[in-house]
Scaffold this motif. Structure first.
Motif, PDB file in Angstrom:
ATOM      1  N   MET A   1       0.829  -1.184   0.000  1.00  0.00           N
ATOM      2  CA  MET A   1       0.000   0.000   0.000  1.00  0.00           C
ATOM      3  C   MET A   1       0.869   1.241   0.000  1.00  0.00           C
ATOM      4  O   MET A   1       1.961   1.246   0.519  1.00  0.00           O
ATOM      5  N   ALA A   2       0.348   2.289  -0.537  1.00  0.00           N
ATOM      6  CA  ALA A   2       1.080   3.551  -0.570  1.00  0.00           C
ATOM      7  C   ALA A   2       0.967   4.251   0.765  1.00  0.00           C
ATOM      8  O   ALA A   2       0.048   4.006   1.534  1.00  0.00           O
ATOM      9  N   ASP A   3       1.934   5.113   1.029  1.00  0.00           N
ATOM     10  CA  ASP A   3       1.909   5.892   2.258  1.00  0.00           C
ATOM     11  C   ASP A   3       1.085   7.150   2.050  1.00  0.00           C
ATOM     12  O   ASP A   3       1.160   7.790   1.022  1.00  0.00           O
ATOM     13  N   GLY A   4       0.322   7.503   3.081  1.00  0.00           N
ATOM     14  CA  GLY A   4      -0.383   8.775   3.084  1.00  0.00           C
ATOM     15  C   GLY A   4       0.586   9.877   3.476  1.00  0.00           C
ATOM     16  O   GLY A   4       1.753   9.638   3.768  1.00  0.00           O
ATOM     17  N   ARG A   5       0.124  11.092   3.509  1.00  0.00           N
ATOM     18  CA  ARG A   5       0.986  12.211   3.857  1.00  0.00           C
ATOM     19  C   ARG A   5       1.519  12.101   5.269  1.00  0.00           C
ATOM     20  O   ARG A   5       2.595  12.597   5.567  1.00  0.00           O
ATOM     21  N   ASP A   6       0.767  11.472   6.160  1.00  0.00           N
ATOM     22  CA  ASP A   6       1.211  11.357   7.548  1.00  0.00           C
ATOM     23  C   ASP A   6       2.025  10.094   7.797  1.00  0.00           C
ATOM     24  O   ASP A   6       2.343   9.777   8.926  1.00  0.00           O
ATOM     25  N   LYS A   8       1.097   6.985   7.319  1.00  0.00           N
ATOM     26  CA  LYS A   8       0.260   5.803   7.530  1.00  0.00           C
ATOM     27  C   LYS A   8      -0.072   5.165   6.190  1.00  0.00           C
ATOM     28  O   LYS A   8      -0.076   5.819   5.151  1.00  0.00           O
ATOM     29  N   LYS A   9      -0.366   3.884   6.233  1.00  0.00           N
ATOM     30  CA  LYS A   9      -0.736   3.176   5.017  1.00  0.00           C
ATOM     31  C   LYS A   9      -2.131   3.609   4.582  1.00  0.00           C
ATOM     32  O   LYS A   9      -3.025   3.789   5.393  1.00  0.00           O
ATOM     33  N   VAL A  10      -2.306   3.777   3.276  1.00  0.00           N
ATOM     34  CA  VAL A  10      -3.571   4.214   2.710  1.00  0.00           C
ATOM     35  C   VAL A  10      -4.282   3.003   2.122  1.00  0.00           C
ATOM     36  O   VAL A  10      -3.659   2.158   1.501  1.00  0.00           O
ATOM     37  N   ASN A  11      -5.569   2.956   2.302  1.00  0.00           N
ATOM     38  CA  ASN A  11      -6.383   1.904   1.725  1.00  0.00           C
ATOM     39  C   ASN A  11      -7.710   2.520   1.327  1.00  0.00           C
ATOM     40  O   ASN A  11      -8.064   3.587   1.805  1.00  0.00           O
ATOM     41  N   VAL A  12      -8.430   1.858   0.452  1.00  0.00           N
ATOM     42  CA  VAL A  12      -9.739   2.332   0.020  1.00  0.00           C
ATOM     43  C   VAL A  12     -10.776   1.327   0.491  1.00  0.00           C
ATOM     44  O   VAL A  12     -10.615   0.119   0.324  1.00  0.00           O
ATOM     45  N   ASP A  13     -11.837   1.840   1.083  1.00  0.00           N
ATOM     46  CA  ASP A  13     -12.940   1.000   1.551  1.00  0.00           C
ATOM     47  C   ASP A  13     -13.542   0.251   0.357  1.00  0.00           C
ATOM     48  O   ASP A  13     -13.864   0.871  -0.663  1.00  0.00           O
ATOM     49  N   PRO A  14     -13.701  -1.063   0.466  1.00  0.00           N
ATOM     50  CA  PRO A  14     -14.254  -1.838  -0.658  1.00  0.00           C
ATOM     51  C   PRO A  14     -15.636  -1.354  -1.098  1.00  0.00           C
ATOM     52  O   PRO A  14     -15.946  -1.351  -2.282  1.00  0.00           O
ATOM     53  N   PRO A  48      -5.230   9.761  -7.907  1.00  0.00           N
ATOM     54  CA  PRO A  48      -4.559   9.587  -6.610  1.00  0.00           C
ATOM     55  C   PRO A  48      -5.555   9.478  -5.461  1.00  0.00           C
ATOM     56  O   PRO A  48      -6.696   9.942  -5.556  1.00  0.00           O
ATOM     57  N   VAL A  49      -5.107   8.835  -4.386  1.00  0.00           N
ATOM     58  CA  VAL A  49      -5.871   8.785  -3.141  1.00  0.00           C
ATOM     59  C   VAL A  49      -4.991   9.435  -2.091  1.00  0.00           C
ATOM     60  O   VAL A  49      -3.886   8.961  -1.822  1.00  0.00           O
ATOM     61  N   ARG A  50      -5.463  10.544  -1.533  1.00  0.00           N
ATOM     62  CA  ARG A  50      -4.688  11.286  -0.539  1.00  0.00           C
ATOM     63  C   ARG A  50      -5.409  11.269   0.791  1.00  0.00           C
ATOM     64  O   ARG A  50      -6.571  11.677   0.866  1.00  0.00           O
ATOM     65  N   ASP A  51      -4.736  10.802   1.814  1.00  0.00           N
ATOM     66  CA  ASP A  51      -5.318  10.707   3.154  1.00  0.00           C
ATOM     67  C   ASP A  51      -6.620   9.910   3.134  1.00  0.00           C
ATOM     68  O   ASP A  51      -7.570  10.238   3.826  1.00  0.00           O
ATOM     69  N   GLY A  52      -6.663   8.878   2.289  1.00  0.00           N
ATOM     70  CA  GLY A  52      -7.843   8.022   2.196  1.00  0.00           C
ATOM     71  C   GLY A  52      -8.972   8.599   1.365  1.00  0.00           C
ATOM     72  O   GLY A  52     -10.034   8.005   1.271  1.00  0.00           O
ATOM     73  N   ILE A  53      -8.759   9.756   0.731  1.00  0.00           N
ATOM     74  CA  ILE A  53      -9.799  10.410  -0.057  1.00  0.00           C
ATOM     75  C   ILE A  53      -9.428  10.344  -1.539  1.00  0.00           C
ATOM     76  O   ILE A  53      -8.391  10.880  -1.946  1.00  0.00           O
ATOM     77  N   PRO A  54     -10.262   9.686  -2.354  1.00  0.00           N
ATOM     78  CA  PRO A  54      -9.991   9.635  -3.791  1.00  0.00           C
ATOM     79  C   PRO A  54     -10.138  11.028  -4.406  1.00  0.00           C
ATOM     80  O   PRO A  54     -11.134  11.719  -4.184  1.00  0.00           O
TER      81      PRO A  54
END
Length: 79
Positions: A1-6, A8-14, A48-54
């Motif tokens: 998984m990619a890292d978020g700005r902070d 933490k690992k970023v993921n997208v809710d299924p 891109p997905v940034r901080d969990g937000i597409p």
């Protein structure tokens, strides 16, 4: 998984992935956990997905390379 700005690992809710579609083609998106992007193979764009937000703006999307387009999708959704 990619890292978020902070860091933490970023993921997208299924469930979110099931609802999202490419804003240009209205086609399906696939999740690329390595780059933290939502992929539209039809439009040849990676959102891109940034901080969990597409970020579903074509102006923010990365154009996919020929290798990205020809390679099979890694995942159809998050596990």
């Amino acid at each position: 998984m990619a890292d978020g700005r902070d860091g933490k690992k970023v993921n997208v809710d299924p469930k979110l992935l099931e609802l999202l579609a490419c804003p240009l083609t209205k086609g399906p998106l696939t999740w690329d956990p390595e780059r933290g992007e939502l992929i539209s193979r039809i439009a040849k764009l990676a959102y891109p997905v940034r901080d969990g937000i597409p970020i579903m703006l074509p102006s923010e999307a990365r154009t996919l390379s020929v290798e990205d387009v020809l390679s099979p999708p890694r995942l159809s959704g998050p596990s």
